[in-house]
Design a protein around this motif. Sequence first.
Motif, mmCIF file in Angstrom:
data_model
loop_
_atom_site.group_PDB
_atom_site.id
_atom_site.type_symbol
_atom_site.label_atom_id
_atom_site.label_comp_id
_atom_site.label_asym_id
_atom_site.label_seq_id
_atom_site.Cartn_x
_atom_site.Cartn_y
_atom_site.Cartn_z
ATOM 1 N N SER A 31 39.506 44.321 40.700
ATOM 2 C CA SER A 31 39.986 43.170 40.834
ATOM 3 C C SER A 31 39.310 41.829 40.245
ATOM 4 C CB SER A 31 39.971 42.607 42.380
ATOM 5 O OG SER A 31 41.025 43.116 42.947
ATOM 6 N N TYR A 33 39.584 37.718 39.699
ATOM 7 C CA TYR A 33 40.226 36.295 40.458
ATOM 8 C C TYR A 33 40.028 35.229 39.295
ATOM 9 C CZ TYR A 33 40.139 39.051 44.563
ATOM 10 O OH TYR A 33 40.585 40.011 45.589
ATOM 11 N N GLN A 48 45.130 36.611 40.702
ATOM 12 C CA GLN A 48 44.335 37.798 41.066
ATOM 13 C C GLN A 48 44.921 38.914 40.428
ATOM 14 O OE1 GLN A 48 44.524 39.679 45.031
ATOM 15 N NE2 GLN A 48 43.027 41.161 44.469
ATOM 16 N N TYR A 50 44.858 43.412 39.868
ATOM 17 C CA TYR A 50 43.858 44.547 40.405
ATOM 18 C C TYR A 50 44.450 45.707 39.641
ATOM 19 C CZ TYR A 50 42.810 48.187 43.706
ATOM 20 O OH TYR A 50 42.516 49.413 44.374
ATOM 21 N N ARG A 55 48.421 40.735 41.394
ATOM 22 C CA ARG A 55 48.339 40.979 42.949
ATOM 23 C C ARG A 55 48.756 39.879 43.934
ATOM 24 N NH1 ARG A 55 46.677 45.473 45.590
ATOM 25 N NH2 ARG A 55 47.598 46.627 43.799
ATOM 26 N N SER A 94 35.443 41.691 42.230
ATOM 27 C CA SER A 94 34.964 42.263 43.492
ATOM 28 C C SER A 94 35.488 43.922 43.486
ATOM 29 C CB SER A 94 35.522 41.666 44.694
ATOM 30 O OG SER A 94 36.947 41.866 44.665
ATOM 31 N N GLU A 96 37.172 46.649 45.582
ATOM 32 C CA GLU A 96 38.224 46.799 46.534
ATOM 33 C C GLU A 96 38.179 48.128 47.199
ATOM 34 O OE1 GLU A 96 39.741 44.378 47.023
ATOM 35 O OE2 GLU A 96 39.289 42.801 45.518
ATOM 36 N N THR A 97 37.215 48.696 47.389
ATOM 37 C CA THR A 97 37.061 50.053 48.152
ATOM 38 C C THR A 97 37.130 49.472 49.823
ATOM 39 O OG1 THR A 97 36.253 50.946 46.707
ATOM 40 C CG2 THR A 97 36.081 52.178 48.706
ATOM 41 N N GLY A 105 33.357 42.661 50.993
ATOM 42 C CA GLY A 105 34.449 41.734 50.408
ATOM 43 C C GLY A 105 33.706 40.689 49.542
ATOM 44 N N GLU A 106 32.626 40.545 49.163
ATOM 45 C CA GLU A 106 31.868 39.516 48.552
ATOM 46 C C GLU A 106 32.644 39.391 47.014
ATOM 47 O OE1 GLU A 106 27.939 40.239 47.655
ATOM 48 O OE2 GLU A 106 27.761 38.521 46.117
ATOM 49 N N LEU A 107 33.057 38.439 46.427
ATOM 50 C CA LEU A 107 33.365 38.140 45.248
ATOM 51 C C LEU A 107 32.103 37.536 44.284
ATOM 52 C CD1 LEU A 107 36.333 38.057 46.160
ATOM 53 C CD2 LEU A 107 36.598 36.159 44.733
ATOM 54 N N PHE A 108 32.037 38.208 43.031
ATOM 55 C CA PHE A 108 30.911 38.124 42.178
ATOM 56 C C PHE A 108 31.627 37.176 41.098
ATOM 57 C CE2 PHE A 108 27.788 40.738 43.879
ATOM 58 C CZ PHE A 108 28.486 41.702 44.585
ATOM 59 N N PHE B 35 32.319 33.565 54.203
ATOM 60 C CA PHE B 35 31.247 33.311 53.636
ATOM 61 C C PHE B 35 30.867 31.997 53.213
ATOM 62 C CE2 PHE B 35 31.807 37.581 51.564
ATOM 63 C CZ PHE B 35 33.387 37.876 51.478
ATOM 64 N N TYR B 37 29.066 29.978 50.237
ATOM 65 C CA TYR B 37 28.377 30.079 48.765
ATOM 66 C C TYR B 37 27.832 28.750 48.326
ATOM 67 C CZ TYR B 37 31.040 34.233 47.041
ATOM 68 O OH TYR B 37 31.242 35.607 46.937
ATOM 69 N N ARG B 50 27.144 36.287 54.229
ATOM 70 C CA ARG B 50 28.506 36.802 54.727
ATOM 71 C C ARG B 50 28.701 37.238 56.052
ATOM 72 N NH1 ARG B 50 26.808 41.270 52.108
ATOM 73 N NH2 ARG B 50 27.881 40.677 50.123
ATOM 74 N N ARG B 95 38.058 35.170 53.583
ATOM 75 C CA ARG B 95 38.727 36.064 52.809
ATOM 76 C C ARG B 95 39.462 37.105 53.914
ATOM 77 N NH1 ARG B 95 36.732 40.668 48.238
ATOM 78 N NH2 ARG B 95 38.634 40.861 47.191
ATOM 79 N N TYR B 105 41.698 43.466 49.134
ATOM 80 C CA TYR B 105 41.330 42.290 49.777
ATOM 81 C C TYR B 105 42.306 41.362 49.443
ATOM 82 C CZ TYR B 105 36.974 44.285 51.443
ATOM 83 O OH TYR B 105 36.016 45.060 51.813
#
Lengths: 118, 120
Positions: A31, A33, A48, A50, A55, A94, A96-97, A105-108, B35, B37, B50, B95, B105
């Motif tokens: 994913s 974003y 987003q 995916y 998505r 992120s 998405e598993t 669920g963290e976004l990097f 979260f 940030y 988180r 989220r 998600y």
Amino acid sequence: DSGVTQTPKHLITATGQRVTLRCSPRSGDLSVYWYQQSLDQGLQFLIQYYNGEERAKGNILERFSAQQFPDLHSELNLSSLELGDSALYFCASSVETLGPSDGGGELFFGEGSRLTVL
Amino acid sequence: AQTVTQSQPEMSVQEAETVTLSCTYDTSESDYYLFWYKQPPSRQMILVIRQEAYKQQNATENRFSVNFQKAAKSFSLKISDSQLGDAAMYFCAYRSSFNAGGTSYGKLTFGQGTILTVHP
């Protein structure tokens, strides 16, 4: 280092022009974003992708478009630029598993691309 | 649609003291993530902590802890022993566990942020 790479880091252009921002997600993240952060503002969700498919879409202008390629990198295209488009554009990726081992669920986030429209 | 509200545009704290940043959110979902940030002057977005909504225990990461009140839809961040390096903009974010397709998600929804100043 989040593992998300964005280019260019800085971009200055004129009104009416078109620019492309590029994002390479972390290895294995499906994913991508895109977020826009105007001066002293929060982050506004744009779109987003995916695994190559759109998505979800947020408040993205019709002048803006994005895509995700088979190698999972993504590009955000901004056209007919206006002064108000000046902002910091973030890409995030992120895992998405879904499930107990989903990483929470963290976004990097990448370091962002600073766009200045003159 | 989910909304996230940070009612404190700015906060300040003395070095070594404790400060709490507030966040409330609105959702009809039962399963989600929350979260905090941090965005320092470099503008890099850095995950602080988180919280999974299904976990009743409040998350803790070193000097950072949260007070998660699910019924009240409140998610505050407490920073203990504040350091000069904690000075930054802090964003609360929500989220969904699933997006409309149910296979990944949902997007991350951010509050407007709280600027934290740490005085030596």
